[in-house]
Every structure is written in C-alpha cells, then in structure tokens.
Design a protein around this motif. Structure first.
Motif, PDB file in Angstrom:
ATOM      1  N   PRO A 276     -20.040  14.694  -3.529  1.00 28.37           N
ATOM      2  CA  PRO A 276     -20.484  15.759  -2.619  1.00 28.37           C
ATOM      3  C   PRO A 276     -21.904  15.561  -2.103  1.00 28.37           C
ATOM      4  O   PRO A 276     -22.202  15.894  -0.956  1.00 28.37           O
ATOM      5  CB  PRO A 276     -20.378  17.016  -3.495  1.00 28.37           C
ATOM      6  CG  PRO A 276     -19.311  16.702  -4.482  1.00 28.37           C
ATOM      7  CD  PRO A 276     -19.458  15.243  -4.784  1.00 28.37           C
ATOM      8  N   LYS A 277     -22.786  15.037  -2.923  1.00 31.97           N
ATOM      9  CA  LYS A 277     -24.158  14.798  -2.482  1.00 31.97           C
ATOM     10  C   LYS A 277     -24.182  13.794  -1.327  1.00 31.97           C
ATOM     11  O   LYS A 277     -24.999  13.910  -0.409  1.00 31.97           O
ATOM     12  CB  LYS A 277     -24.995  14.287  -3.661  1.00 31.97           C
ATOM     13  CG  LYS A 277     -26.466  14.186  -3.402  1.00 31.97           C
ATOM     14  CD  LYS A 277     -27.257  14.088  -4.702  1.00 31.97           C
ATOM     15  CE  LYS A 277     -26.795  12.971  -5.601  1.00 31.97           C
ATOM     16  NZ  LYS A 277     -27.625  12.855  -6.822  1.00 31.97           N
ATOM     17  N   SER A 278     -23.273  12.831  -1.345  1.00 36.52           N
ATOM     18  CA  SER A 278     -23.192  11.858  -0.261  1.00 36.52           C
ATOM     19  C   SER A 278     -22.569  12.467   0.989  1.00 36.52           C
ATOM     20  O   SER A 278     -22.916  12.101   2.112  1.00 36.52           O
ATOM     21  CB  SER A 278     -22.395  10.638  -0.722  1.00 36.52           C
ATOM     22  OG  SER A 278     -23.034   9.993  -1.802  1.00 36.52           O
ATOM     23  N   TRP A 279     -21.638  13.411   0.794  1.00 35.83           N
ATOM     24  CA  TRP A 279     -21.081  14.121   1.947  1.00 35.83           C
ATOM     25  C   TRP A 279     -22.172  14.883   2.697  1.00 35.83           C
ATOM     26  O   TRP A 279     -22.106  15.041   3.919  1.00 35.83           O
ATOM     27  CB  TRP A 279     -19.985  15.095   1.507  1.00 35.83           C
ATOM     28  CG  TRP A 279     -18.612  14.502   1.521  1.00 35.83           C
ATOM     29  CD1 TRP A 279     -17.809  14.229   0.453  1.00 35.83           C
ATOM     30  CD2 TRP A 279     -17.880  14.086   2.682  1.00 35.83           C
ATOM     31  NE1 TRP A 279     -16.624  13.681   0.873  1.00 35.83           N
ATOM     32  CE2 TRP A 279     -16.635  13.580   2.235  1.00 35.83           C
ATOM     33  CE3 TRP A 279     -18.145  14.089   4.041  1.00 35.83           C
ATOM     34  CZ2 TRP A 279     -15.663  13.090   3.104  1.00 35.83           C
ATOM     35  CZ3 TRP A 279     -17.187  13.600   4.920  1.00 35.83           C
ATOM     36  CH2 TRP A 279     -15.964  13.113   4.446  1.00 35.83           C
ATOM     37  N   ALA A 280     -23.191  15.334   1.986  1.00 34.16           N
ATOM     38  CA  ALA A 280     -24.302  16.020   2.644  1.00 34.16           C
ATOM     39  C   ALA A 280     -25.052  15.065   3.574  1.00 34.16           C
ATOM     40  O   ALA A 280     -25.475  15.456   4.667  1.00 34.16           O
ATOM     41  CB  ALA A 280     -25.250  16.603   1.603  1.00 34.16           C
ATOM     42  N   PHE A 281     -25.222  13.806   3.163  1.00 32.00           N
ATOM     43  CA  PHE A 281     -25.830  12.802   4.042  1.00 32.00           C
ATOM     44  C   PHE A 281     -24.995  12.631   5.315  1.00 32.00           C
ATOM     45  O   PHE A 281     -25.526  12.550   6.427  1.00 32.00           O
ATOM     46  CB  PHE A 281     -25.931  11.452   3.327  1.00 32.00           C
ATOM     47  CG  PHE A 281     -27.089  11.324   2.384  1.00 32.00           C
ATOM     48  CD1 PHE A 281     -28.354  11.776   2.731  1.00 32.00           C
ATOM     49  CD2 PHE A 281     -26.928  10.728   1.146  1.00 32.00           C
ATOM     50  CE1 PHE A 281     -29.424  11.653   1.862  1.00 32.00           C
ATOM     51  CE2 PHE A 281     -27.995  10.603   0.264  1.00 32.00           C
ATOM     52  CZ  PHE A 281     -29.243  11.061   0.628  1.00 32.00           C
ATOM     53  N   VAL A 282     -23.677  12.551   5.131  1.00 26.70           N
ATOM     54  CA  VAL A 282     -22.774  12.339   6.269  1.00 26.70           C
ATOM     55  C   VAL A 282     -22.897  13.477   7.268  1.00 26.70           C
ATOM     56  O   VAL A 282     -23.032  13.260   8.481  1.00 26.70           O
ATOM     57  CB  VAL A 282     -21.320  12.200   5.776  1.00 26.70           C
ATOM     58  CG1 VAL A 282     -20.349  12.146   6.953  1.00 26.70           C
ATOM     59  CG2 VAL A 282     -21.164  10.957   4.896  1.00 26.70           C
ATOM     60  N   ARG A 283     -22.854  14.694   6.777  1.00 29.77           N
ATOM     61  CA  ARG A 283     -22.916  15.848   7.682  1.00 29.77           C
ATOM     62  C   ARG A 283     -24.285  15.968   8.340  1.00 29.77           C
ATOM     63  O   ARG A 283     -24.388  16.263   9.534  1.00 29.77           O
ATOM     64  CB  ARG A 283     -22.573  17.136   6.928  1.00 29.77           C
ATOM     65  CG  ARG A 283     -22.463  18.335   7.862  1.00 29.77           C
ATOM     66  CD  ARG A 283     -21.785  19.506   7.227  1.00 29.77           C
ATOM     67  NE  ARG A 283     -21.613  20.550   8.220  1.00 29.77           N
ATOM     68  CZ  ARG A 283     -22.513  21.491   8.490  1.00 29.77           C
ATOM     69  NH1 ARG A 283     -23.666  21.506   7.843  1.00 29.77           N
ATOM     70  NH2 ARG A 283     -22.279  22.413   9.404  1.00 29.77           N
TER      71      ARG A 283
END
Length: 281
Positions: free
Chosen positions: A168-175
């Motif tokens: 999830p922390k990496s999904w924050a980078f994506v968004r």
C-alpha cells in the motif's frame, strides 16, 4: 488490455504481457484458458463454506497443495472482512462519501471473503468467474478507485503483479505521481515512473515495494510505518454495467521465484521524445 500509449514507445503491456491478464471476450465456442485449468473442489470465493447434512462444514481445501510455491506467510494471509455487513461498514465507516468506483458503485461488485481463503488464491475454484483482491486500505487511505487508469494497468502489467501484491505504501507513490502529472497537464508514463522509482525484489515472494532512485526522488514517503492493513481485503468483481472493469492487468498473485524478475531502472535513451525530455528535466 491497456490502450496503446501516445509516445513512440510501445506500451509495457505489449512488451511484457502477463499470463494472468483478463483477455477480451471470446467468440462463442472458442476455447477458454480458464476452462482448461484442472477443476478443483474449492468453494466459491464469494460464499462462506457450505454445510452438509448434520450441520458439518465441508473441509477447507489444502491450499498448500494447491499453491506449493506460496510461503506460509502468504497462505496465512486471509481476510477478516467476512460478511456483507463488514463491506457496508467499509463503505460508510468514517467517510460517508467513500466509493469503490469513480462513477457509481453499481458498476462493480465488492464482496466479502471466506475466512480461510489466502491472498494468493485465484479463480480456479470459482467457476472461472474473474475477480481481484484489494486491500481495504487502498480504498480508505490511498483513494484507489475502479476502473483503474491506463497508467495503473500498464504499471501492474509491466511489473507483472496483482493489485494486492503491491505494498500500500507503494500504491501511494503511484497515485501521487499520477496526480502530479495531471496537475502539470502531462500524461502519466510508466517509463518515466520507472525512471524515478524502482521495484524492490521480493525474494521471499511477498509484497512488492517501490523506492525512489537515489538522485531522482521527487516524492516523500506516504507513511514511514504503514500499519494495520494486512488481513483486511475484499473481492472486486465486474458486472454487466462495466464488463471491462478487470481487463488489462494481472488479477491474481503472481508467483515470483527467489531470484525475482524485475528490470533495471529505465534509461531515457530508450524512450520517446516527450518521456526523454521529462526525465532529463
């Protein structure tokens, strides 16, 4: 599959198609890759374990035998969201306007999970009905919405991972990257993103993390310690109102061997002119 990018580069999805991408509808009578899979005795993932005469439950499948490549951690990663009421609480909860779909929630189905089904399960015991697991924190904190954008689909395809397989922390980078590109009036490019971020090799075959590359960091970390997200995931399914909801990206956990299979960071030399200019800028 994801649409062709406007740059000179072919989209990553065409360069590295995953084996689990949901293909377009087939002609009547055409063979189905899902149907060719050996049948198993697993229960439908949308339902609780059925009862037999006398009220006894059907024994749970041997997931270790079904997924011999999965670690014990993956097999133990099951969901506590086990009822329709739990899904409803997720939607209403502390954010009354929370939505799962960008336009309207009747364009997809969000279902609970039986308590014994691991995060690495696929549709083999589900009569071939497609779905993907999504951690609830992605809806609540990261604000992920379906249908996924072309950029997100291409990135998952390029990394060859499922939605739930990325931390999830990496999904924050994506968004955040996509929001930044929209603010600047630029298309979000997988090549540019992978020039700025690299995927850490999950040698234990667990969740994939993205890190900013030294000297190229443009975004700070979302949360230094991202907690309380494991064990809380739901199923997302499509329906007739949005039949392409799950097209163009891997749906199920992809087995990554101990050596991993990630590419090195992108080089501007192999990009289209716009992406190259953005990287050099």
């Amino acid at each position: 599959m994801a649409r062709t990018k406007t740059t000179a580069n072919p989209p990553p999805s065409s360069r590295n198609p995953p084996s689990q991408v949901h293909n377009p509808p087939r002609a009547p009578g055409a063979p189905s890759s899902q149907a060719e899979r050996p049948a198993t005795s697993r229960p439908n993932l949308a339902q609780a374990t059925p009862l037999v005469a006398g009220g006894a439950s059907i024994p749970s499948p041997n997931y270790k035998k079904l997924y011999p490549w999965a670690t014990s951690t993956l097999l133990k990663e099951t969901s506590s969201v086990n009822s329709a009421l739990a899904v409803l609480r997720l939607k209403k909860g502390d954010e009354p306007n929370l939505s799962f779909h960008k336009e309207h929630d009747d364009k997809l189905m969000v279902l609970s999970c039986p308590p014994d089904v691991p995060i690495c399960a696929d549709d083999k015991g589900n009569d071939g009905e497609l779905f993907c697991f999504v951690y609830t924190t992605l809806f609540k904190k990261v604000k992920l919405r379906f249908p996924l954008t072309r950029f997100k689909r291409e990135l998952l395809t390029e990394l060859d991972i499922a939605v739930a397989q990325q931390h999830p922390k990496s999904w924050a980078f994506v968004r955040a990257f996509q929001i930044m590109c929209a603010h600047l009036g630029l298309p979000a490019s997988v090549d540019v993103f992978l020039f700025l971020f690299e995927a850490k090799n999950p040698g234990d075959r667990l969740w994939v993390s993205l890190n900013g590359i030294a000297g190229r960091s443009i975004l700070s970390i979302f949360q230094q310690s991202y907690k309380d997200w494991k064990g809380k995931f739901v199923q997302v399914r499509q329906n007739d109102r949005d039949s392409s909801l799950l097209d163009g990206f891997p749906l199920y956990w992809v087995n990554k061997d101990s050596k991993g299979s990630f590419r090195r960071p992108r080089s501007p030399d192999n990009m289209g002119e716009l992406d190259k200019d953005l990287c050099l800028f």
